[in-house]
Design an enzyme around this catalytic site. Structure first.
Site, PDB file in Angstrom:
ATOM      1  N   ARG A  72      88.311  45.003 -60.149  1.00  0.00           N
ATOM      2  CA  ARG A  72      89.249  45.768 -59.313  1.00  0.00           C
ATOM      3  C   ARG A  72      90.386  46.338 -60.168  1.00  0.00           C
ATOM      4  O   ARG A  72      90.788  47.485 -60.004  1.00  0.00           O
ATOM      5  CB  ARG A  72      89.836  44.871 -58.205  1.00  0.00           C
ATOM      6  CG  ARG A  72      88.821  44.534 -57.123  1.00  0.00           C
ATOM      7  CD  ARG A  72      89.481  44.322 -55.790  1.00  0.00           C
ATOM      8  NE  ARG A  72      90.175  45.517 -55.315  1.00  0.00           N
ATOM      9  CZ  ARG A  72      91.060  45.524 -54.335  1.00  0.00           C
ATOM     10  NH1 ARG A  72      91.355  44.411 -53.705  1.00  0.00           N
ATOM     11  NH2 ARG A  72      91.654  46.639 -53.957  1.00  0.00           N
ATOM     12  N   HIS A 121     101.081  40.559 -49.794  1.00  0.00           N
ATOM     13  CA  HIS A 121      99.854  39.886 -50.228  1.00  0.00           C
ATOM     14  C   HIS A 121      99.778  39.719 -51.738  1.00  0.00           C
ATOM     15  O   HIS A 121      98.693  39.499 -52.276  1.00  0.00           O
ATOM     16  CB  HIS A 121      98.625  40.650 -49.688  1.00  0.00           C
ATOM     17  CG  HIS A 121      98.513  40.586 -48.194  1.00  0.00           C
ATOM     18  ND1 HIS A 121      97.715  41.424 -47.441  1.00  0.00           N
ATOM     19  CD2 HIS A 121      99.116  39.766 -47.294  1.00  0.00           C
ATOM     20  CE1 HIS A 121      97.834  41.123 -46.154  1.00  0.00           C
ATOM     21  NE2 HIS A 121      98.692  40.125 -46.044  1.00  0.00           N
ATOM     22  N   CYS A 129      99.023  30.318 -62.740  1.00  0.00           N
ATOM     23  CA  CYS A 129      98.324  29.101 -63.167  1.00  0.00           C
ATOM     24  C   CYS A 129      97.998  28.261 -61.937  1.00  0.00           C
ATOM     25  O   CYS A 129      98.875  27.991 -61.106  1.00  0.00           O
ATOM     26  CB  CYS A 129      99.211  28.307 -64.129  1.00  0.00           C
ATOM     27  SG  CYS A 129      98.496  26.708 -64.544  1.00  0.00           S
ATOM     28  N   SER A 189      94.638  48.862 -40.729  1.00  0.00           N
ATOM     29  CA  SER A 189      93.853  48.592 -39.526  1.00  0.00           C
ATOM     30  C   SER A 189      94.589  47.593 -38.634  1.00  0.00           C
ATOM     31  O   SER A 189      94.219  47.388 -37.485  1.00  0.00           O
ATOM     32  CB  SER A 189      92.474  48.036 -39.906  1.00  0.00           C
ATOM     33  OG  SER A 189      92.623  46.874 -40.699  1.00  0.00           O
ATOM     34  N   GLU A 215      92.197  57.508 -38.289  1.00  0.00           N
ATOM     35  CA  GLU A 215      91.411  56.908 -37.199  1.00  0.00           C
ATOM     36  C   GLU A 215      92.351  56.302 -36.156  1.00  0.00           C
ATOM     37  O   GLU A 215      93.459  55.898 -36.489  1.00  0.00           O
ATOM     38  CB  GLU A 215      90.536  55.758 -37.737  1.00  0.00           C
ATOM     39  CG  GLU A 215      89.736  56.061 -38.977  1.00  0.00           C
ATOM     40  CD  GLU A 215      88.515  56.918 -38.676  1.00  0.00           C
ATOM     41  OE1 GLU A 215      88.072  56.906 -37.516  1.00  0.00           O
ATOM     42  OE2 GLU A 215      88.045  57.604 -39.601  1.00  0.00           O
TER      43      GLU A 215
HETATM   44  P1  OAD Z   1      91.837  48.115 -43.947  1.00  0.00           P
HETATM   45  O1  OAD Z   1      90.753  48.454 -44.893  1.00  0.00           O
HETATM   46  O2  OAD Z   1      91.560  47.049 -42.948  1.00  0.00           O
HETATM   47  O3  OAD Z   1      92.302  49.397 -43.155  1.00  0.00           O
HETATM   48  C1  OAD Z   1      92.585  50.598 -43.813  1.00  0.00           C
HETATM   49  C2  OAD Z   1      93.060  51.616 -42.802  1.00  0.00           C
HETATM   50  O4  OAD Z   1      93.413  52.796 -43.506  1.00  0.00           O
HETATM   51  C3  OAD Z   1      92.005  52.023 -41.751  1.00  0.00           C
HETATM   52  O5  OAD Z   1      92.593  51.927 -40.461  1.00  0.00           O
HETATM   53  C4  OAD Z   1      91.681  53.475 -42.108  1.00  0.00           C
HETATM   54  O6  OAD Z   1      91.403  54.267 -40.954  1.00  0.00           O
HETATM   55  C5  OAD Z   1      92.973  53.931 -42.762  1.00  0.00           C
HETATM   56  N1  OAD Z   1      92.843  55.047 -43.716  1.00  0.00           N
HETATM   57  C6  OAD Z   1      91.762  55.441 -44.434  1.00  0.00           C
HETATM   58  N2  OAD Z   1      92.051  56.505 -45.195  1.00  0.00           N
HETATM   59  C7  OAD Z   1      93.351  56.819 -44.954  1.00  0.00           C
HETATM   60  C8  OAD Z   1      94.237  57.835 -45.429  1.00  0.00           C
HETATM   61  N3  OAD Z   1      93.856  58.739 -46.321  1.00  0.00           N
HETATM   62  N4  OAD Z   1      95.515  57.846 -44.957  1.00  0.00           N
HETATM   63  C9  OAD Z   1      95.922  56.943 -44.053  1.00  0.00           C
HETATM   64  N5  OAD Z   1      95.125  55.964 -43.570  1.00  0.00           N
HETATM   65  C10 OAD Z   1      93.864  55.897 -44.007  1.00  0.00           C
HETATM   66  O7  OAD Z   1      93.125  47.760 -44.845  1.00  0.00           O
HETATM   67  P2  OAD Z   1      94.424  46.904 -44.466  1.00  0.00           P
HETATM   68  O8  OAD Z   1      94.862  47.153 -43.078  1.00  0.00           O
HETATM   69  O9  OAD Z   1      95.401  47.126 -45.554  1.00  0.00           O
HETATM   70  O10 OAD Z   1      94.112  41.355 -47.440  1.00  0.00           O
HETATM   71  O11 OAD Z   1      93.861  45.431 -44.570  1.00  0.00           O
HETATM   72  C11 OAD Z   1      94.744  44.359 -44.435  1.00  0.00           C
HETATM   73  C12 OAD Z   1      94.364  43.252 -45.383  1.00  0.00           C
HETATM   74  O12 OAD Z   1      92.968  42.936 -45.225  1.00  0.00           O
HETATM   75  C13 OAD Z   1      94.480  43.620 -46.853  1.00  0.00           C
HETATM   76  O13 OAD Z   1      95.784  43.462 -47.360  1.00  0.00           O
HETATM   77  C14 OAD Z   1      93.536  42.641 -47.497  1.00  0.00           C
HETATM   78  C15 OAD Z   1      92.376  42.736 -46.528  1.00  0.00           C
HETATM   79  O14 OAD Z   1      91.521  41.645 -46.502  1.00  0.00           O
HETATM   80  C16 OAD Z   1      94.244  40.647 -48.557  1.00  0.00           C
HETATM   81  O15 OAD Z   1      93.885  41.039 -49.638  1.00  0.00           O
HETATM   82  C17 OAD Z   1      94.888  39.339 -48.304  1.00  0.00           C
END
Ligand code: OAD
Length: 245
Positions: A72, A121, A129, A189, A215
């Site tokens: 990553r 996060h 460590c 999301s 979305e």
């Molecule tokens: P998600 O992958 O769950 O959601 C991403 C969101 O971004 C979706 O609702 C998409 O519709 C939207 N999206 C996509 N392209 C976009 C764009 N160009 N502009 C604006 N929005 C767009 O990601 P998170 O909500 O960040 O946790 O997920 C939350 C947590 O779940 C993350 O921090 C991670 C994951 O497991 C950890 O790593 C602890």
């Protein structure tokens, strides 16, 4: 009031607000080439988090988990902030009352110049460590060590599934979000808790709440205004003055 869906964007005057918080998720980085977690092409569609993103997986197979995170970082090394990140950073420079609370671990807000960033996060650019908690800072393209000087495994300093958020970080986020009068949620999301509860906190405290997402998402009715579009287009349209040098 029903949320306004569409790209009919009314520019915002930052001076009208006491404190503005950008609450960001993976979609904020999508246009920089960083995959989101959920949906088509999402990280959790390709990888099983139970094998690469929880403490149990790390105990079972640390090499595999570290390899996933090193990959990553390698992919991130080529990603650059986009216009949306630049707008947020520029707003902070012009108005002291702007902050970012992010679920992202990619460091793109900081790379764009934002300084008031709360990383809920953690960060992919830090290792910790697993025995003593010593923190190691990484830079892009640097080969990451896998063990601490004490001999224990180094784990990414991020929140995995099942981990608790750092209470101090949650406290800082709660204070700033609870005291803001404009919250703009970008690209999340909003299904991962406790982070998903922050927009509701802002709303309960009387903040004006705006959502940016291509979305429809859960809890859309929480927002006063929903802009259904990508962050890199909607943010410059919302803050046209922040796009000028
Ligand atoms: P998600 O992958 O769950 O959601 C991403 C969101 O971004 C979706 O609702 C998409 O519709 C939207 N999206 C996509 N392209 C976009 C764009 N160009 N502009 C604006 N929005 C767009 O990601 P998170 O909500 O960040 O946790 O997920 C939350 C947590 O779940 C993350 O921090 C991670 C994951 O497991 C950890 O790593 C602890």
């Amino acid at each position: 009031m029903l949320p306004l869906i569409g790209m009919n964007i009314q520019p915002i005057s930052p001076a009208d607000y006491r404190t503005i918080v950008f609450f960001t998720g993976a979609g904020m980085s999508a246009e920089s080439g960083v995959p989101t977690y959920r949906g088509r092409g999402g990280i959790w569609a390709k990888y099983n988090w139970e094998e690469v993103a929880c403490e149990e997986a790390f105990r079972r197979n640390p090499e595999k988990v570290l390899e996933f995170h090193a990959l990553r970082r390698q992919q991130l090394a080529d990603c650059r902030p986009h216009r949306g990140h630049a707008v947020i950073a520029s707003l902070e420079e012009r108005h002291a009352h702007v902050a970012v609370v992010t679920q992202n671990i990619d460091g793109l807000h900081q790379l764009a110049g934002s300084r008031r960033v709360i990383e809920l996060h953690g960060s992919l650019w830090r290792l910790r460590c697993s025995r003593e908690g010593t923190i190691y800072h990484l830079s892009p393209r640097e080969k990451s060590p896998v063990r601490c000087q004490c001999g224990a495994w180094l784990r990414p300093d991020i929140i995995w599934f099942g981990d608790c958020l750092d209470p101090e970080v949650v406290q800082r986020a709660t204070e700033i979000i609870g005291g803001c009068d404009l919250l703009i949620a970008v690209g999340t999301s909003a299904v991962v808790w406790p982070a998903a509860g922050f927009p509701q906190l802002a709303r309960d405290q009387g903040a004006h709440c705006i959502k940016i997402n291509p979305e429809a998402t859960e809890m859309s009715s929480l927002y006063h205004v929903s802009h259904q579009g990508p962050a890199g287009e909607v943010l410059p349209a919302l803050f046209p003055a922040a796009t000028t040098a």
